[in-house]
Scaffold this active site. Structure first.
Site, short mmCIF file in Angstrom:
data_model
loop_
_atom_site.label_atom_id
_atom_site.label_comp_id
_atom_site.label_asym_id
_atom_site.label_seq_id
_atom_site.Cartn_x
_atom_site.Cartn_y
_atom_site.Cartn_z
N SER A 16 0.82 -1.20 0.00
CA SER A 16 0.00 0.00 0.00
C SER A 16 0.87 1.27 0.00
CB SER A 16 -0.93 -0.06 1.21
OG SER A 16 -1.95 0.88 1.07
N ASP A 62 -8.30 -5.12 -6.20
CA ASP A 62 -7.76 -4.19 -5.20
C ASP A 62 -7.93 -2.73 -5.66
OD1 ASP A 62 -6.34 -2.73 -3.41
OD2 ASP A 62 -4.46 -3.86 -3.61
N HIS A 66 -7.31 -5.84 -0.87
CA HIS A 66 -6.09 -5.08 -0.61
C HIS A 66 -5.29 -5.68 0.55
CE1 HIS A 66 -3.36 -1.78 -0.68
NE2 HIS A 66 -3.69 -1.33 0.52
#
Lengths: 564, 604
Positions: free
Chosen positions: B125, B185, B312
């Site tokens: 991320s 995602d 994610h």
């Protein structure tokens, strides 16, 4: 080398348009205003909305009644002086749909004020309208574009919804095409109203309807999706097919509903088609795209390979090849310059060298001339095809190169013309149109010279070209006049007119010399100009001993030795 | 089974798994900017960066929070010839520089390098963005013998614009970056969307400190639609360009549509969610995939929106499974021949494409991306064919240069005089070469050449040869026709792009500042200095002139000694020598002056 594969991006472009908020924003204001409009006869009101700074929205709304029945009896095309500026030189007139033009004309004073106001704005400008309102919006956009200069910070786009076609092919040539987006539903009969096969209420003059041509980009939509096309013939075909399939009744099409549907379609997953494809991405894609907007390519007999050819020729015509062409032209010019330089060394000058050239070298130079002339004739023709204002900005970039070309090559054309001995009056009988235009444009663009210009010109006159590309034609005519004076068979009248011509020629040459507008090569001993001077001097000596002029003095004193 | 994914990207599966677990661990560690892991038995040191969900760390300003790259820290991140600086997310850059300022990162990396271990940066991320910038930072600093760092990211947001990726590819760093992306995602797509409420909602959902942490977003579809609509705009816009769209409307639309500047770069590995992996390097194809693989169908919409958040957070488990299965498809091998329908072509490719949910439309876009890259390669091959022609013309000009020295004038002045047939022939050679090079420059300007094109030694060398030999002729031609009088000086108005580009290529390759390699413009400077009248003393004009003349003398000596400026400059009859001799003594300074005098008299 393999041919590069080609793609049709009609679907992608349409999705880009739909995903942007542009058309929603344009449409959002239309229904509100339409309700407030008076009933038949149609009126169109421009309204100005700016929900966010730096964005102006102008909406042309017509009354609900008129939106539905946009004056079918006004379907004929009329010429309009108001839109004369759109015309390229080779197509002298542009015709506009009468209904739209009448409305536009009735609003002209109001629109003029709006135009002035908008010209001062910066940022995005969206001009929109529904049905006949869209037609007026398009006309107003053209009217506005004509008044804007390139530096304007205002960036317009015209978005029409379900508007009828507004004019003939006079509208098509413009680069302004990029400013027009026409949204058309396959359920909407109005866009096809003035087309011959339409089943809508009969129009007054079917004979004229076939000359209607679409311009700009069409966003064609159906319940299944949408596609963007800008090929006028294809659009015409699609509109014709669509209008023949619409039921006879005129119905109101709700573009708001259509847009909502399209917006969803644009991000939802498309079909994973099964079965073998043709393997040619272009035709596969275009068949898919046309199917989306309700056109069956097989049934409607649409020439896809023709479209592919057309698309291919468009992508080929790129800037890189322009740069290459330009360099070839420079090469040819360098060769001519070299030829000119050699000619000066031979004490004859460029003009006379070519005039008396032996065959092989002559042919070679003619090859260069032909190459250059083809190139410049094309450039001039292209500038001519554009609407006046646009043509002007198109040519400013190369006008000086074109002027050098004219000054280098036209003397050679003149030499060829007089060479045989039968040539008379080149300027009026033989001069090519492209030279005339190049000269005219040059004169329009050139600033009047100042004193300083003249001074700096004096310093470099030796490298300058003779400014008047017809100079040698005047010299040839002067030689002919001299011959006519001494010819025993000439009548008195002929002699008088010849003498008059020579007096004028003398003044002309003197003016050129004083303005440093001729190259010193004209005074080279072997030049036609010096030949003329020899004959002229002899004639004056024998027949008009007391005659004098500034040129005669200048030449007799030998002042030309100091020139350049 | 043949090659494994690990072999293909030269990173072992063990290392990838380790990186994934470290990245996930670091993301939740909080406090420290990165954790360092030196697994036993592996010759690698893994730097895993921590994450952040603070809105300020994602976007500084609407709509897209971008800024020009800091070229003093990242000198390569620009286009060379076109000379445009890459764009990067301003928050990412700011935070990365803050990490850098703490010094511990550089110190640790130096230690690992000294141990001869492979440096591997990783992150999940937001941490992935840090890992990318760290990798670039050390790639820029890297010495020639050093093993360059690697980077593996998991669910990384996009970091830079097209030029950013172009520069990375040009420097041949692209293979150092591996990005894993779960099919749905949302984070890898989030930068395609302008800052908005929806954006905020997504960050809040992931942020453990937010009151909305882990709670269903309301309305449940809006955030996903918003991101997808923006992604669709970018993807369709780029697809129009890939497909060579000729509709003039496209250009005008750019005035009205705000598109995200961010674009993918590096190697993307999409995880289908059922154990398959799809590898794609072509950046245009990767962008299309980012949009089309996450496209929803009306029926599954709600489920997919939920998945886009959930996916994610599952990289470590998903990769463990997929890397074990080794069901990998490499799209770049056959991008242009991709099957268009769901049941044709090689089964393994088609199954993977079906698993990613790629519609016929999507496949056409991927084909177009492959087509564009192949077209660029063909253009490059065409230019390579022209090399021989360039060399021939250059050798003609070199002969001309040698010959004109015997005329006591030197190359420049001989050409300027245009007196002899040889001068004319040289002019034709000049024009032939201009045609070839202008075409190359035009292609570069329209990005129609491969990204690595400007980094090819052969090109830089040839461009330099060309520039040094031919630019003096262009200058001579310019001043011969007195174009300076109505157009302006050569340097400001007349210098053709082909020389500007070639100079920048060399300066970039030598890591020299802009303007360093201007020797080919020597004559233009001389001409300009000649045209300023000497005589009247005082005045600022004279002062700057004095400075310029002294500077020019210094550089002249350097250039002649380096051999990048011909000795014909100092021939008796040259414009330079004639002018130099007229210079009053206050314009000359020692020792340059006597050195030049020696050069003129043929001594070194």
């Amino acid at each position: 080398m393999n041919q590069a594969p080609l793609f049709s991006s009609a679907g992608e472009l349409a999705n880009l348009v739909v995903n942007s908020n542009l058309i929603d924003v344009a449409w959002a204001n239309i229904p509100k205003i339409q309700i407030g409009q008076a009933a038949f006869p149609c009126s169109v009101e421009p309204m100005d909305y700016s929900p966010i700074p730096n964005r102006t929205i102008v909406v042309f709304a017509s009354s609900p009644n008129c939106t539905q029945y946009p004056l079918p009896e006004g379907g004929d095309l009329v010429q309009s002086s108001l839109f004369q500026f759109l015309c390229p030189k080779e197509c002298p007139s542009v015709s506009i749909n009468r209904a739209a033009l009448d409305l536009f004309t009735s609003l002209e004073s109001q629109l003029h004020g709006l135009k002035t106001k908008l010209n001062e704005r910066e940022g995005q400008l969206i001009i929109t309208g529904h049905s006949l309102g869209g037609s007026v919006a398009a006309l107003f956009t053209l009217y506005l574009l004509d008044s804007m200069d390139k530096k304007s910070k205002c960036r317009p786009i015209c978005i029409t919804f379900g508007s009828p076609l507004i004019g003939d092919f006079g509208l098509q040539h413009s680069q302004w095409n990029s400013f027009f987006l026409h949204v058309v539903s396959n359920k909407d009969p109005v866009p096809g109203l003035f087309l011959p096969s339409s089943r809508s209420p009969s129009t007054s003059s079917h004979s004229q309807t076939s000359v209607y041509k679409p311009f700009g980009t069409y966003l064609l939509c159906s319940e299944l999706g949408c596609a963007c096309f800008d090929d006028p013939d294809l659009i015409l075909k699609i509109l014709t097919v669509a209008s023949s399939e619409v039921s006879g009744e005129l119905q109101v099409v709700d573009y708001g509903e259509i847009l909502r549907n399209l917006k969803n379609k644009a991000i939802w997953k498309g079909p994973q088609l099964a079965g073998e494809r043709s393997g040619n991405p272009f035709s596969d894609e275009i068949v898919m795209e046309l199917k989306t907007i309700g056109i069956d390519t097989a049934k409607q007999n649409i020439d896809i390979s023709g479209m592919e050819k057309e698309a291919r020729s468009l992508t080929k015509n790129t800037k890189a090849s322009d740069a290459k062409k330009l360099n070839n032209i420079k090469k040819a010019m360098a060769q001519l310059e070299w030829y000119k330089k050699k000619a000066e060394d031979e004490k004859k000058g460029y003009y006379d060298c070519f005039r008396n050239e032996e065959k092989t070298r002559h042919v070679k130079v003619q090859g260069l001339m032909a190459e250059l002339t083809t190139y410049w004739e094309d450039m001039v023709a292209e500038a001519e095809r554009k609407p006046q204002k646009e043509g002007k900005s198109f040519r400013t970039g190369w006008l000086f190169a074109g002027t050098t070309y004219r000054r280098m090559v036209e003397p050679l054309d003149i030499a060829d013309f007089y060479k045989g001995g039968d040539g008379r009056d080149y300027i009026n009988s033989k001069r090519s149109q492209h030279y005339k235009l190049l000269e005219q444009w040059y004169k329009e663009a050139a600033k009047p010279p100042t004193r300083e210009d003249l001074d700096s010109k004096k310093k470099k006159v030796s490298v300058l070209l003779t400014e008047d590309s017809c100079f040698w034609a005047h010299v040839e005519e002067a030689i002919l006049s001299c011959q006519s004076l001494t010819n025993a068979n000439s009548t008195t009248e002929q002699r008088e007119s010849s003498w008059g011509n020579l007096v004028m020629f003398g003044e002309y040459v003197m003016e050129q010399i004083e303005n440093c507008a001729v190259s010193p090569e004209i005074f080279l001993s072997g030049s036609s100009f010096m030949t003329w001077w020899g004959e002229y001097k002899a004639y004056i000596h024998n027949f008009r001993n007391f005659y004098s002029s500034r040129l005669v003095e200048y030449m007799k004193r030998g002042s030309y030795n100091q020139y350049g | 089974m043949g090659e494994t994914l690990g072999n293909r990207i030269s990173l072992s599966e063990e290392m990838i798994n380790r990186a994934a677990s470290q990245a996930m661990r670091a993301h939740n560690s909080g406090g420290r900017p990165f954790i360092l892991d030196k697994p036993r038995g592996l010759s690698v040191a893994i730097f895993a960066f921590a994450g952040s969900w603070l809105p300020d760390d994602w976007f500084t300003h609407p709509p897209f929070g971008e800024t020009k790259m800091d070229t003093s820290t990242f000198p390569s991140l620009r286009s060379v010839g076109n000379d445009e600086v890459a764009v990067v997310n301003a928050s990412f850059l700011r935070r990365f520089k803050a990490i850098l300022d703490q010094l511990s990162l550089e110190k640790e990396v130096r230690k690992v390098v000294a141990d001869h271990k492979q440096v591997l940066f990783t992150g999940h991320s937001w941490g992935a963005a840090m890992a990318i910038l760290a990798t670039l930072y050390f790639l820029e600093k890297g010495g020639p013998n050093q093993n360059p760092p690697r980077c593996i990211t998991f669910g990384s947001p996009l970091v830079g614009d097209w030029i950013f990726g172009h520069a990375v590819r040009r420097e041949k760093w692209s293979d150092r970056f591996i990005h894993f992306v779960m099919r749905f995602d949302i984070i890898p797509r989030i930068m395609l969307c302008p800052a908005s409420i929806e954006h905020q909602q997504i960050l809040n959902y992931f942020n453990p400190r937010s009151e909305f942490y882990g709670k269903p977003i309301d309305p449940h579809l809006a955030f996903y639609l918003k991101v997808m609509r923006s992604a669709a705009s970018v993807a369709t816009h780029d697809a129009c360009n890939l497909m060579g769209c000729t509709n003039p409307l496209l250009e005008n639309l750019r005035n009205f549509v705000d598109l995200s500047p961010y674009r993918p770069f590096g190697t993307f590995i999409f995880c289908t969610g059922n154990g398959k992996l799809v590898v794609v390097k072509n950046p245009d194809a990767a962008l299309q995939m980012l949009f089309y693989t996450a496209q929803l169908s009306q029926e599954e919409a709600a489920e997919i929106a939920q998945k886009s958040l959930y996916e994610h957070l599952v990289y470590d488990n998903e990769l463990q499974e997929s890397l074990g299965m080794q069901n990998v498809v490499y799209l770049d091998d056959s991008l242009e021949e991709l099957p268009l329908s769901s049941d044709s072509g090689p089964a393994i490719v088609n199954t993977a494409l079906n698993d990613l949910g790629l519609s016929t439309e999507a496949r056409l876009c991927l084909r177009a991306a492959g087509g564009l890259e192949n077209r660029r390669l063909r253009n490059q091959a065409k230019i390579d064919d022209n090399k021989q022609k360039i060399k021939e013309e250059l050798s003609k000009l070199r002969e001309y240069q040698e010959m004109s020295e015997t005329r006591e004038l030197g190359y420049y002045d001989a050409f300027k005089s245009q007196d002899e047939k040889a001068d004319f022939d040289a002019n034709v050679s000049r024009l032939v070469l201009a045609g070839i090079w202008d075409e190359i420059i035009e292609m570069l300007r329209r990005s129609e050449l491969p990204d690595e094109f400007e980094n090819r030694e052969e090109l830089i060398e040839l461009g330099t040869l060309y520039r040094r030999l031919v630019e003096p002729l262009d200058i001579a031609n310019y001043y011969r026709n007195l174009k300076n009088e109505d157009t302006g000086t050569y340097m400001t108005r007349g210098r053709p792009k082909r020389y500007r580009y070639a100079q920048r290529w060399l300066e970039h390759a030598e890591k020299k500042p802009s303007g360093w390699r201007s020797e080919s413009c020597f004559w233009a400077e001389v001409e300009e200095l000649c045209s300023i009248k000497t005589g009247c003393n005082n005045g600022p004009l004279q002062d700057t002139k004095k400075q310029k003349i002294q500077q020019l003398q210094k550089r002249l000596i350097e250039w002649i000694h380096d051999g990048c400026l011909g000795k014909d400059v100092v021939l008796e009859g040259s414009t330079f020598v004639k002018w130099w001799k007229t210079l009053p003594s206050e314009y000359r300074s020692e020792p340059e002056s006597s050195m030049i005098a020696n050069l003129i008299h043929g001594q070194d």
